[in-house]
Design an enzyme around this catalytic site. Structure first.
Site, PDB file in Angstrom:
ATOM      1  N   HIS A 138       0.906  -1.091  -0.069  1.00  0.00           N
ATOM      2  CA  HIS A 138      -0.098  -0.068   0.064  1.00  0.00           C
ATOM      3  C   HIS A 138       0.852   1.237  -0.011  1.00  0.00           C
ATOM      4  O   HIS A 138       0.680   2.288  -0.740  1.00  0.00           O
ATOM      5  CB  HIS A 138      -0.893  -0.003   1.045  1.00  0.00           C
ATOM      6  N   HIS A 142       1.964   4.346  -3.116  1.00  0.00           N
ATOM      7  CA  HIS A 142       1.887   5.816  -2.746  1.00  0.00           C
ATOM      8  C   HIS A 142       3.410   6.561  -3.517  1.00  0.00           C
ATOM      9  O   HIS A 142       3.013   7.434  -4.184  1.00  0.00           O
ATOM     10  CB  HIS A 142       2.126   6.250  -1.344  1.00  0.00           C
TER      11      HIS A 142
END
Ligand code: GNR
Ligand code: NI
Length: 178
Positions: A138, A142
């Site tokens: 995750h 980004h």
């Protein structure tokens, strides 16, 4: 040490590709300290520098601090690279500090191995599975300007973004009244 403001979707900054860190020195360590403060305050279990408006390849994480014991075990990843990931996937209900109050189930490789520099700029590797593996992936998204909602159908993503815009407008109004 300082708590910084977390940028929320929709915001073009979140779509920037983060640049590698050239040297892990005082300035970079100060950034990591601020990121950790910001993450604990939020509260969250991970944070990428771009979420506080600094598009550098720096991630902080602590997946255990919200357990009963509440012991802090911060992890720092500079210039992380995934070297191995498993074919089989696992599903987690994900959230993101840049997508407040929105959650969705996302499939990702169950295990991965990463290379990175630690807080002191030392080369290191980590084998991750479970929530740790999910969180690392995750956060690494980004760094590429990708949010977890980008893994959803256009319809689901649009619904979430609409909600975010609506609640942002609402809280602006409330600030004026107050
Ligand atoms: O706090 C967070 N929780 C979380 C839960 C499931 C999968 C990923 C995460 S990361 C998130 C913090 C955040 O937005 N990091 O970028
Ligand atoms: Ni996030």
């Amino acid at each position: 040490m300082a708590i910084r403001k977390i940028i929320t979707e929709p915001n073009k900054l979140l779509r920037e590709i983060s640049l590698p860190v050239e040297n892990v020195g005082k300035k970079e360590q100060q950034l990591m300290d601020d990121m950790l403060d910001t993450m604990y305050d939020a509260p969250g279990i991970g944070l990428a520098a771009v979420q506080i408006g600094v598009p550098l390849r720096v991630i902080v994480m602590d997946i255990s601090w919200r357990n009963e014991e509440g012991i802090k075990e911060p992890l720092y990843f500079v210039n992380p690279e995934i070297t191995v990931k498993t074919k089989n996937l696992s599903t987690y209900e994900e959230g993101c500090l840049s997508v407040p109050d929105q959650y969705a189930e996302i499939d990702r490789p169950e295990e991965c191995e990463i290379n990175f520099l630690d807080y002191n700029g030392k080369k290191s590797t980590l084998n991750a599975k479970g929530l740790l593996a999910t969180c690392i992936q995750h956060e690494m998204d980004h760094l590429e300007g990708i949010l977890f909602i980008d893994h959803l159908s256009n319809m689901k993503r649009n619904m979430i973004v609409k909600k975010l815009i609506k609640t942002r407008k609402q809280s602006k109004k409330e600030r004026i009244v107050a």
